[in-house]
Write an enzyme that holds these catalytic residues in place. Structure first.
Site, PDB file in Angstrom:
ATOM      1  N   LYS A   1       0.776  -1.144  -0.093  1.00 12.02           N
ATOM      2  CA  LYS A   1      -0.200   0.085  -0.046  1.00 12.02           C
ATOM      3  C   LYS A   1       0.770   1.225   0.009  1.00 12.02           C
ATOM      4  CE  LYS A   1      -3.484   1.947   2.987  1.00 12.02           C
ATOM      5  NZ  LYS A   1      -4.236   1.797   4.345  1.00 12.02           N
TER       6      LYS A   1
ATOM      7  N   SER B   1      -9.046   2.559   4.130  1.00 12.56           N
ATOM      8  CA  SER B   1      -8.147   3.024   2.810  1.00 12.56           C
ATOM      9  C   SER B   1      -7.288   2.124   2.226  1.00 12.56           C
ATOM     10  CB  SER B   1      -7.191   4.213   3.663  1.00 12.56           C
ATOM     11  OG  SER B   1      -6.465   3.621   4.788  1.00 12.56           O
TER      12      SER B   1
ATOM     13  N   SER C   1      -9.253   0.477   8.184  1.00 11.97           N
ATOM     14  CA  SER C   1      -8.781   0.445   6.919  1.00 11.97           C
ATOM     15  C   SER C   1      -8.358  -0.955   6.410  1.00 11.97           C
ATOM     16  CB  SER C   1      -7.830   1.514   6.797  1.00 11.97           C
ATOM     17  OG  SER C   1      -8.160   2.882   6.790  1.00 11.97           O
TER      18      SER C   1
END
Length: 474
Positions: free
Chosen positions: A70, A147, A171
């Site tokens: 990520k 996220s 997230s």
């Protein structure tokens, strides 16, 4: 190995084939590269995928298994990071690995790309202005969550079996729920936040992975958990490997069932409630004692304190990056809600932070007392199965900081509690809608007790298998 065979394998199975020499690392790399290219319409990869995997140990437990990271918090030496924001342009090359990245390399994971995140991670979807919306492979008009939505979309689409993710308010678990994955938020301190942070997001932030099976999550936790010199927390090691818990069967537990959001308000979709009720019946059938119960919390105080935590962290991040890059943090480089939250956070005082910490302390102690009576808490992961693209618009100038916070957590009112308390929590894809979308169910355990959580998750996976469910775009 065919692309279809690759797509069916979880990280544990793929690692075993690589270890036994039944498939070569180069063959797996090529299959993963092709799968990532095929998943390009999901818009989950930031920039170009890497020409070759990042350096990794050839003898780690997951040696040669394809992996993605990520584009936020964790970083790898020489790899640019943009954090989903125009503030960082195409990305700033990182000077070194974070501790967790070093552990991912040591585990043998072959990192092939960066994955998309909303701007600075402050959203429950992944639709940054900088790179555009990521699409959910179950329905490309829907959000993959956030996220960690880029990572979730690629794991759900079978491009990679496991991916890095992080969680400051849900997230990891929110995209796990939206994309039909297993998402574990470990206990605070179980994975190292160093060297950049001691307590990211006032202690609420932690990093780990998203996967499709419970055994992958357990095996990954075995591979990467642990203290690094200078870390603030030193948790005891589990009594036996987490991977052993998955197949061992869980002891009888006292299970509290709650379908009322802990934070953020908002109604709960009946399909999410139904998934929890079905899971509760399954647990009763497995011999657990189940009853409706919830810790007593001041939801209004919790939300006010959580807003302070998020906006102060965002303001510090924006101002630190802007100063380092010589950029003015305005609407040309920041989305409207990000700018509003940073401006709000900038005005907070030290006493505001201490007041928020008092609320967090009271919350932790209330939940700890509740766990004396109940071993785990069963809830929906989200208030809804997923959200349509565009619903959580971070560039909406009509919302102030509190309005933006309320908008996010009205869709995800169950996840932030365990970030504040530090408890481990896992989302499992135990429900299904009439459209075929997955529905996540969350289980939260006491601080430090991933062992019980993973044992119970293994039982639920066997009782309600989900491995055969594949998204249309996967």
């Amino acid at each position: 190995m065919t692309p279809e065979e690759y797509a069916e394998l979880d990280a544990t199975a793929l690692a075993a084939l690589l270890r036994d020499g039944e498939v070569t690392p180069d063959e797996v790399r090529d299959l993963a590269a092709a799968a990532l290219d095929a998943a390009a319409p999901l818009n989950a990869v930031v920039g170009e995928r890497f020409a070759a995997p990042l350096d990794h140990a050839a003898d780690g437990p997951f040696a040669g298994v394809p992996f993605v990271i990520k584009d936020l918090i964790l970083h790898a030496e020489g790899v640019p990071q943009a954090a989903g924001s125009r503030l960082l342009g195409d990305g700033v090359p990182m000077p070194s690995d974070t501790h967790l990245m070093t552990r991912f390399r040591r585990a043998g994971l072959a990192t092939l790309a960066r994955t998309a995140t909303p701007e600075l991670g402050f959203n429950a979807t992944t639709e940054p202005v900088a790179t555009g919306p990521v699409r959910n492979p179950w329905d490309t008009t829907r959000s993959p969550g956030g996220s960690s939505g880029g990572s979730a979309a690629l794991v759900a689409a079978r491009a990679v079996p496991v991916a890095h993710a992080s969680d400051g308010g849900g997230s990891i678990r929110i995209p796990a729920a939206a994309c039909g994955l297993v998402g574990l938020k470990p206990s605070q301190g179980r994975t190292s936040p160093g060297p950049d942070y001691a307590d990211p997001l006032l202690g609420m932030g932690i990093e780990f992975v998203l996967a499709r099976t419970v055994r992958d999550v357990a095996g990954m936790l075995d591979a990467v958990h642990g203290h690094e010199p200078g870390d603030r927390y030193l948790l005891p090691d589990p009594p036996r490997p987490y991977a052993d818990e998955v197949g061992a069967g869980c002891r009888p537990l006292r299970v509290a069932v709650c379908t009322t959001p802990f934070s953020g308000g908002g109604s709960v979709d009946p399909r999410c409630t139904a998934a929890v009720e079905s899971a509760a019946r399954t647990l009763e059938g497995l011999g657990h004692a189940v009853e409706v119960a919830a810790p007593e919390l001041d939801a209004a105080a919790f939300d006010a304190a959580n807003l302070v935590g998020w906006t102060s962290f965002l303001a510090d991040g924006v101002d630190t990056l802007a100063a380092a890059l010589g950029v003015e943090p305005g609407p040309d480089v920041l989305e409207a809600a990000s700018l509003a939250c940073a401006e709000y956070g900038r005005k907070l005082s030290a006493t505001d932070l201490y007041a928020a910490d008092r609320v967090f302390n009271a919350t932790r102690r209330a939940v700890a007392a509740f766990h004396r009576r109940y071993d785990v808490v069963l809830t929906p992961t989200m208030n809804v199965p997923n959200t349509p693209l565009g619903h959580l618009d971070q560039d909406d100038a009509s919302r102030d900081a509190r309005g933006w916070y309320d908008h996010i957590f009205s869709t995800a009112g169950f996840t932030a509690l365990s970030n504040v308390t530090g408890n481990p929590a896992i989302s499992l894809p135990l429900g299904r809608t009439e459209e075929g979308w997955p529905v996540g169910v969350q289980v939260m355990a006491p601080y430090g007790d991933e062992s019980t959580l993973l044992a119970l998750a293994g039982d639920l996976e066997r009782a309600t298998p989900w491995a055969g469910h594949r998204p249309p775009a996967g």
